[in-house]
Write a protein that holds these residues in place. Structure first.
Motif, PDB file in Angstrom:
ATOM      1  N   SER A   2       0.842  -1.196   0.000  1.00  0.00           N
ATOM      2  CA  SER A   2       0.000   0.000   0.000  1.00  0.00           C
ATOM      3  C   SER A   2       0.875   1.243   0.000  1.00  0.00           C
ATOM      4  O   SER A   2       1.878   1.295   0.700  1.00  0.00           O
ATOM      5  CB  SER A   2      -0.888  -0.012   1.248  1.00  0.00           C
ATOM      6  OG  SER A   2      -1.566   1.214   1.350  1.00  0.00           O
ATOM      7  N   LYS A   3       0.490   2.234  -0.797  1.00  0.00           N
ATOM      8  CA  LYS A   3       1.237   3.490  -0.793  1.00  0.00           C
ATOM      9  C   LYS A   3       0.540   4.503   0.101  1.00  0.00           C
ATOM     10  O   LYS A   3       0.939   5.647   0.182  1.00  0.00           O
ATOM     11  CB  LYS A   3       1.397   4.013  -2.213  1.00  0.00           C
ATOM     12  CG  LYS A   3       2.252   3.046  -3.031  1.00  0.00           C
ATOM     13  CD  LYS A   3       2.961   3.709  -4.142  1.00  0.00           C
ATOM     14  CE  LYS A   3       3.839   2.679  -4.826  1.00  0.00           C
ATOM     15  NZ  LYS A   3       4.614   3.164  -5.877  1.00  0.00           N
ATOM     16  N   SER A   4      -0.520   4.064   0.773  1.00  0.00           N
ATOM     17  CA  SER A   4      -1.210   4.929   1.725  1.00  0.00           C
ATOM     18  C   SER A   4      -1.052   4.297   3.112  1.00  0.00           C
ATOM     19  O   SER A   4      -1.444   3.156   3.323  1.00  0.00           O
ATOM     20  CB  SER A   4      -2.689   5.038   1.361  1.00  0.00           C
ATOM     21  OG  SER A   4      -3.342   5.841   2.311  1.00  0.00           O
ATOM     22  N   THR A   5      -0.425   5.030   4.007  1.00  0.00           N
ATOM     23  CA  THR A   5      -0.187   4.548   5.366  1.00  0.00           C
ATOM     24  C   THR A   5      -0.617   5.643   6.338  1.00  0.00           C
ATOM     25  O   THR A   5      -0.948   6.758   5.917  1.00  0.00           O
ATOM     26  CB  THR A   5       1.312   4.246   5.586  1.00  0.00           C
ATOM     27  OG1 THR A   5       2.039   5.483   5.476  1.00  0.00           O
ATOM     28  CG2 THR A   5       1.853   3.234   4.582  1.00  0.00           C
ATOM     29  N   ARG A   6      -0.577   5.346   7.617  1.00  0.00           N
ATOM     30  CA  ARG A   6      -0.865   6.397   8.610  1.00  0.00           C
ATOM     31  C   ARG A   6       0.109   7.563   8.425  1.00  0.00           C
ATOM     32  O   ARG A   6      -0.256   8.724   8.606  1.00  0.00           O
ATOM     33  CB  ARG A   6      -0.764   5.844  10.036  1.00  0.00           C
ATOM     34  CG  ARG A   6      -1.967   5.029  10.437  1.00  0.00           C
ATOM     35  CD  ARG A   6      -2.059   4.784  11.949  1.00  0.00           C
ATOM     36  NE  ARG A   6      -0.801   4.727  12.650  1.00  0.00           N
ATOM     37  CZ  ARG A   6      -0.056   3.637  12.782  1.00  0.00           C
ATOM     38  NH1 ARG A   6      -0.446   2.492  12.254  1.00  0.00           N
ATOM     39  NH2 ARG A   6       1.071   3.672  13.448  1.00  0.00           N
ATOM     40  N   ALA A   7       1.352   7.262   8.056  1.00  0.00           N
ATOM     41  CA  ALA A   7       2.362   8.316   7.862  1.00  0.00           C
ATOM     42  C   ALA A   7       1.988   9.225   6.690  1.00  0.00           C
ATOM     43  O   ALA A   7       2.024  10.456   6.814  1.00  0.00           O
ATOM     44  CB  ALA A   7       3.737   7.697   7.633  1.00  0.00           C
ATOM     45  N   THR A   8       1.627   8.630   5.550  1.00  0.00           N
ATOM     46  CA  THR A   8       1.289   9.460   4.390  1.00  0.00           C
ATOM     47  C   THR A   8       0.003  10.244   4.642  1.00  0.00           C
ATOM     48  O   THR A   8      -0.111  11.398   4.233  1.00  0.00           O
ATOM     49  CB  THR A   8       1.185   8.620   3.095  1.00  0.00           C
ATOM     50  OG1 THR A   8       0.176   7.618   3.256  1.00  0.00           O
ATOM     51  CG2 THR A   8       2.519   7.982   2.743  1.00  0.00           C
ATOM     52  N   THR A   9      -0.941   9.629   5.338  1.00  0.00           N
ATOM     53  CA  THR A   9      -2.181  10.340   5.690  1.00  0.00           C
ATOM     54  C   THR A   9      -1.871  11.534   6.582  1.00  0.00           C
ATOM     55  O   THR A   9      -2.406  12.631   6.379  1.00  0.00           O
ATOM     56  CB  THR A   9      -3.170   9.376   6.374  1.00  0.00           C
ATOM     57  OG1 THR A   9      -3.477   8.317   5.462  1.00  0.00           O
ATOM     58  CG2 THR A   9      -4.450  10.081   6.779  1.00  0.00           C
ATOM     59  N   ALA A  10      -0.994  11.347   7.573  1.00  0.00           N
ATOM     60  CA  ALA A  10      -0.626  12.443   8.480  1.00  0.00           C
ATOM     61  C   ALA A  10       0.054  13.571   7.710  1.00  0.00           C
ATOM     62  O   ALA A  10      -0.217  14.754   7.963  1.00  0.00           O
ATOM     63  CB  ALA A  10       0.291  11.929   9.591  1.00  0.00           C
ATOM     64  N   LEU A  11       0.918  13.225   6.762  1.00  0.00           N
ATOM     65  CA  LEU A  11       1.600  14.245   5.947  1.00  0.00           C
ATOM     66  C   LEU A  11       0.592  15.013   5.091  1.00  0.00           C
ATOM     67  O   LEU A  11       0.649  16.232   5.007  1.00  0.00           O
ATOM     68  CB  LEU A  11       2.668  13.595   5.061  1.00  0.00           C
ATOM     69  CG  LEU A  11       3.919  13.113   5.794  1.00  0.00           C
ATOM     70  CD1 LEU A  11       4.725  12.161   4.913  1.00  0.00           C
ATOM     71  CD2 LEU A  11       4.774  14.286   6.238  1.00  0.00           C
ATOM     72  N   GLU A  12      -0.341  14.281   4.476  1.00  0.00           N
ATOM     73  CA  GLU A  12      -1.374  14.938   3.662  1.00  0.00           C
ATOM     74  C   GLU A  12      -2.208  15.892   4.515  1.00  0.00           C
ATOM     75  O   GLU A  12      -2.465  17.032   4.118  1.00  0.00           O
ATOM     76  CB  GLU A  12      -2.284  13.889   3.011  1.00  0.00           C
ATOM     77  CG  GLU A  12      -1.622  13.157   1.862  1.00  0.00           C
ATOM     78  CD  GLU A  12      -2.379  11.911   1.425  1.00  0.00           C
ATOM     79  OE1 GLU A  12      -3.433  11.567   2.021  1.00  0.00           O
ATOM     80  OE2 GLU A  12      -1.908  11.257   0.473  1.00  0.00           O
ATOM     81  N   GLN A  13      -2.622  15.430   5.694  1.00  0.00           N
ATOM     82  CA  GLN A  13      -3.451  16.262   6.572  1.00  0.00           C
ATOM     83  C   GLN A  13      -2.711  17.508   7.044  1.00  0.00           C
ATOM     84  O   GLN A  13      -3.324  18.541   7.271  1.00  0.00           O
ATOM     85  CB  GLN A  13      -3.950  15.441   7.765  1.00  0.00           C
ATOM     86  CG  GLN A  13      -4.982  14.411   7.374  1.00  0.00           C
ATOM     87  CD  GLN A  13      -5.375  13.475   8.501  1.00  0.00           C
ATOM     88  OE1 GLN A  13      -4.726  13.402   9.543  1.00  0.00           O
ATOM     89  NE2 GLN A  13      -6.458  12.748   8.298  1.00  0.00           N
ATOM     90  N   ALA A  14      -1.382  17.407   7.159  1.00  0.00           N
ATOM     91  CA  ALA A  14      -0.584  18.551   7.599  1.00  0.00           C
ATOM     92  C   ALA A  14      -0.226  19.478   6.426  1.00  0.00           C
ATOM     93  O   ALA A  14       0.375  20.535   6.637  1.00  0.00           O
ATOM     94  CB  ALA A  14       0.698  18.063   8.281  1.00  0.00           C
ATOM     95  N   GLY A  15      -0.575  19.067   5.205  1.00  0.00           N
ATOM     96  CA  GLY A  15      -0.279  19.905   4.041  1.00  0.00           C
ATOM     97  C   GLY A  15       1.173  19.874   3.617  1.00  0.00           C
ATOM     98  O   GLY A  15       1.647  20.786   2.936  1.00  0.00           O
ATOM     99  N   VAL A  16       1.901  18.818   3.998  1.00  0.00           N
ATOM    100  CA  VAL A  16       3.316  18.692   3.636  1.00  0.00           C
ATOM    101  C   VAL A  16       3.421  18.078   2.234  1.00  0.00           C
ATOM    102  O   VAL A  16       2.764  17.079   1.939  1.00  0.00           O
ATOM    103  CB  VAL A  16       4.077  17.808   4.669  1.00  0.00           C
ATOM    104  CG1 VAL A  16       5.497  17.545   4.213  1.00  0.00           C
ATOM    105  CG2 VAL A  16       4.055  18.459   6.037  1.00  0.00           C
ATOM    106  N   THR A  17       4.239  18.663   1.386  1.00  0.00           N
ATOM    107  CA  THR A  17       4.469  18.143   0.030  1.00  0.00           C
ATOM    108  C   THR A  17       5.466  16.997   0.124  1.00  0.00           C
ATOM    109  O   THR A  17       6.534  17.142   0.725  1.00  0.00           O
ATOM    110  CB  THR A  17       5.037  19.252  -0.871  1.00  0.00           C
ATOM    111  OG1 THR A  17       4.108  20.337  -0.878  1.00  0.00           O
ATOM    112  CG2 THR A  17       5.261  18.757  -2.279  1.00  0.00           C
ATOM    113  N   PHE A  18       5.103  15.851  -0.477  1.00  0.00           N
ATOM    114  CA  PHE A  18       5.997  14.692  -0.451  1.00  0.00           C
ATOM    115  C   PHE A  18       5.705  13.798  -1.644  1.00  0.00           C
ATOM    116  O   PHE A  18       4.644  13.893  -2.269  1.00  0.00           O
ATOM    117  CB  PHE A  18       5.841  13.903   0.860  1.00  0.00           C
ATOM    118  CG  PHE A  18       4.498  13.217   0.997  1.00  0.00           C
ATOM    119  CD1 PHE A  18       4.341  11.883   0.648  1.00  0.00           C
ATOM    120  CD2 PHE A  18       3.390  13.917   1.471  1.00  0.00           C
ATOM    121  CE1 PHE A  18       3.098  11.260   0.762  1.00  0.00           C
ATOM    122  CE2 PHE A  18       2.158  13.305   1.598  1.00  0.00           C
ATOM    123  CZ  PHE A  18       2.004  11.968   1.239  1.00  0.00           C
ATOM    124  N   THR A  19       6.666  12.935  -1.951  1.00  0.00           N
ATOM    125  CA  THR A  19       6.464  11.890  -2.952  1.00  0.00           C
ATOM    126  C   THR A  19       6.760  10.558  -2.289  1.00  0.00           C
ATOM    127  O   THR A  19       7.555  10.473  -1.337  1.00  0.00           O
ATOM    128  CB  THR A  19       7.376  12.089  -4.185  1.00  0.00           C
ATOM    129  OG1 THR A  19       8.731  12.181  -3.763  1.00  0.00           O
ATOM    130  CG2 THR A  19       6.986  13.352  -4.947  1.00  0.00           C
TER     131      THR A  19
END
Length: 157
Positions: A2-19
């Protein structure tokens, strides 16, 4: 994977740009961060490892370049504490909700105080575990430090 994890969700919710970057995780690697750097084809100092420690008995998440070791003395000093030690792997898994080799500083079950090695902020982009073995997120280390409200200090030996 999965490319969606609690970590990626937290980054998205915080508005952090990432790949997101997946790689072939080697469970037998001596140094997981170094193996990740090799698999991703980047310098080891751009792949940051996430370690769980105890500083004066309280959990602290530590983020340092994968080719360096944490100085427990410097870590304790960063928090004006007396002592620091590595957390036992089973305790780290319970505290974070992640498996060793997939521990991310983002989206932990019980967010811990965080410290990041000051040298890591010299790079425009770094890789940090994305919350799963074989998954890294590439992001701006300053954005990561801000999101985590991390103490930025010299932490490596």
């Amino acid at each position: 994977m999965s490319k969606s994890t609690r970590a990626t969700t937290a980054l998205e919710q915080a508005g952090v740009t990432f790949t997101v970057h997946a790689y072939a995780y080697d469970p037998d690697a001596d140094k997981i961060g170094i193996q990740a750097a090799e698999a991703l084809g980047v310098q080891p100092d751009r792949v940051l490892k996430t370690l769980m420690t105890l500083v004066d008995g309280k959990p602290v998440c530590v983020i340092v370049p994968s080719d360096r070791e944490v100085s427990m003395k410097k870590l304790a000093a960063a928090f004006q504490a007396k002592s620091a030690q590595m957390m036992k792997p089973a305790d780290a898994e319970r505290a974070t909700g992640y498996k060793v080799g997939g521990i991310s500083p983002f989206g932990q079950m019980k967010p811990a105080r965080t410290a990041i090695e000051e040298q890591a902020l010299a790079h425009p982009l770094v890789f940090v575990n994305g919350g799963q073995r074989g998954l890294q997120v590439r992001l701006n280390p300053r954005e990561a430090a801000d999101m985590l409200k991390a103490v930025v200090a010299p932490l490596v030996a």
